[in-house]
Motif scaffolding. Structure first.
Motif, PDB file in Angstrom:
ATOM      1  N   LEU A  64       0.834  -1.199   0.000  1.00 39.31           N
ATOM      2  CA  LEU A  64       0.000   0.000   0.000  1.00 39.31           C
ATOM      3  C   LEU A  64       0.864   1.242   0.000  1.00 39.31           C
ATOM      4  CD1 LEU A  64      -1.109   0.884   3.536  1.00 39.31           C
ATOM      5  CD2 LEU A  64      -0.261  -1.437   3.106  1.00 39.31           C
ATOM      6  N   GLN A  65       0.285   2.267  -0.586  1.00 34.70           N
ATOM      7  CA  GLN A  65       0.961   3.571  -0.586  1.00 34.70           C
ATOM      8  C   GLN A  65       0.055   4.545   0.176  1.00 34.70           C
ATOM      9  OE1 GLN A  65       3.035   4.428  -4.411  1.00 34.70           O
ATOM     10  NE2 GLN A  65       2.455   2.324  -4.910  1.00 34.70           N
ATOM     11  N   CYS A  66      -0.923   5.157  -0.507  1.00 33.62           N
ATOM     12  CA  CYS A  66      -1.828   6.043   0.245  1.00 33.62           C
ATOM     13  C   CYS A  66      -2.812   5.238   1.074  1.00 33.62           C
ATOM     14  CB  CYS A  66      -2.572   6.980  -0.695  1.00 33.62           C
ATOM     15  SG  CYS A  66      -3.962   6.205  -1.562  1.00 33.62           S
ATOM     16  N   PHE A 122      -5.783   4.135   0.151  1.00 38.43           N
ATOM     17  CA  PHE A 122      -7.214   4.331  -0.103  1.00 38.43           C
ATOM     18  C   PHE A 122      -7.871   3.087  -0.678  1.00 38.43           C
ATOM     19  CE2 PHE A 122     -11.155   5.989  -1.718  1.00 38.43           C
ATOM     20  CZ  PHE A 122     -11.524   6.855  -0.704  1.00 38.43           C
ATOM     21  N   CYS A 123      -7.171   2.414  -1.567  1.00 40.61           N
ATOM     22  CA  CYS A 123      -7.754   1.214  -2.191  1.00 40.61           C
ATOM     23  C   CYS A 123      -7.637  -0.014  -1.305  1.00 40.61           C
ATOM     24  CB  CYS A 123      -7.051   0.925  -3.520  1.00 40.61           C
ATOM     25  SG  CYS A 123      -5.346   0.302  -3.315  1.00 40.61           S
ATOM     26  N   CYS A 157      -5.983   0.775  -8.134  1.00 45.21           N
ATOM     27  CA  CYS A 157      -5.093   1.466  -7.199  1.00 45.21           C
ATOM     28  C   CYS A 157      -4.575   2.719  -7.890  1.00 45.21           C
ATOM     29  CB  CYS A 157      -3.927   0.556  -6.797  1.00 45.21           C
ATOM     30  SG  CYS A 157      -2.724   1.402  -5.742  1.00 45.21           S
ATOM     31  N   CYS A 192      -2.512   4.726  -6.856  1.00 44.28           N
ATOM     32  CA  CYS A 192      -1.061   4.848  -6.654  1.00 44.28           C
ATOM     33  C   CYS A 192      -0.298   3.868  -7.541  1.00 44.28           C
ATOM     34  CB  CYS A 192      -0.698   4.585  -5.203  1.00 44.28           C
ATOM     35  SG  CYS A 192      -1.466   5.703  -4.032  1.00 44.28           S
TER      36      CYS A 192
HETATM   37  S1  FES Z   1      -2.407   2.559  -2.332  1.00 44.60           S
HETATM   38 FE1  FES Z   1      -3.177   4.492  -3.002  1.00 44.60          FE
HETATM   39  S2  FES Z   1      -4.905   3.957  -4.159  1.00 44.60           S
HETATM   40 FE2  FES Z   1      -3.921   2.098  -3.811  1.00 44.60          FE
END
Ligand code: FES
Ligand code: FES
Length: 162
Positions: free
Chosen positions: A97-99, A101-102, A135, A137
């Motif tokens: 994961l990055q942000c 959100f997904c 995703c 990101c």
């Molecule tokens: S980790 Fe940012 S939208 Fe998937």
């Protein structure tokens, strides 16, 4: 208005909702379970995926009334006794994961895939079966790696490297 009753993360709930209330908003706004995200509201991104009777659904497209009597699991219901679910742990360990959100939707879709896919899970299968989860990101490589890592733990006989 209609009264809907269902089991959410093992707890029976019953609430009056507008007939047009979607499950995602019922979970987030009525029950306060904000781990289920809404990224598009048009059935494209998969951020809102939850399990309904053990199968993944995009909860932005399911009416709360359609979940009457159902057993619903959200991201908040995966960990047990303080222990992360294997798919949650794999996302953590694989840096999937990055942000973030997904991530709830990805994890719930991954749980469904690992639990219910009848054939052998390979990288190609995971990429194909999870194409309904986006995703923004673009962290797909590690997401797929995490799903395969969890699958190797949860169903080793039906998981293979390509
Ligand atoms: S980790 Fe940012 S939208 Fe998937
Ligand atoms: S919010 Fe449900 S698919 Fe995007």
């Amino acid at each position: 208005m209609t009264t809907v009753s269902m089991t959410v993360n093992g707890t029976k709930v019953s609430r009056d909702v507008e007939d047009t209330t979607f499950l995602a908003f019922f979970l987030r706004e009525t029950l306060g379970l904000t781990g289920t995200h809404v990224g598009c509201d048009t059935t494209q991104c998969g951020c809102c995926v939850v399990l309904m009777n053990g199968t993944s659904v995009k909860s932005c497209t399911v009416l709360a009334a359609q979940a009457e009597g159902a057993d619903v699991t959200t991201i908040e219901g995966l960990a047990k006794d303080g222990e992360l679910h294997p798919v949650q742990r794999a996302f953590h360990e694989c840096h999937a994961l990055q942000c973030g959100f997904c991530t709830p939707g990805m994890i719930m879709a991954g749980v469904d895939l690992i639990t219910n896919y009848p054939g052998t899970l390979t990288e190609g299968v995971v990429r194909h079966e999870m194409e309904g989860n986006l995703c923004r990101c673009t962290g797909y490589h590690n997401i797929v790696k995490a799903v395969l890592t969890a699958a190797a733990e949860m169903r080793p006989a039906k998981t293979a490297a390509e």
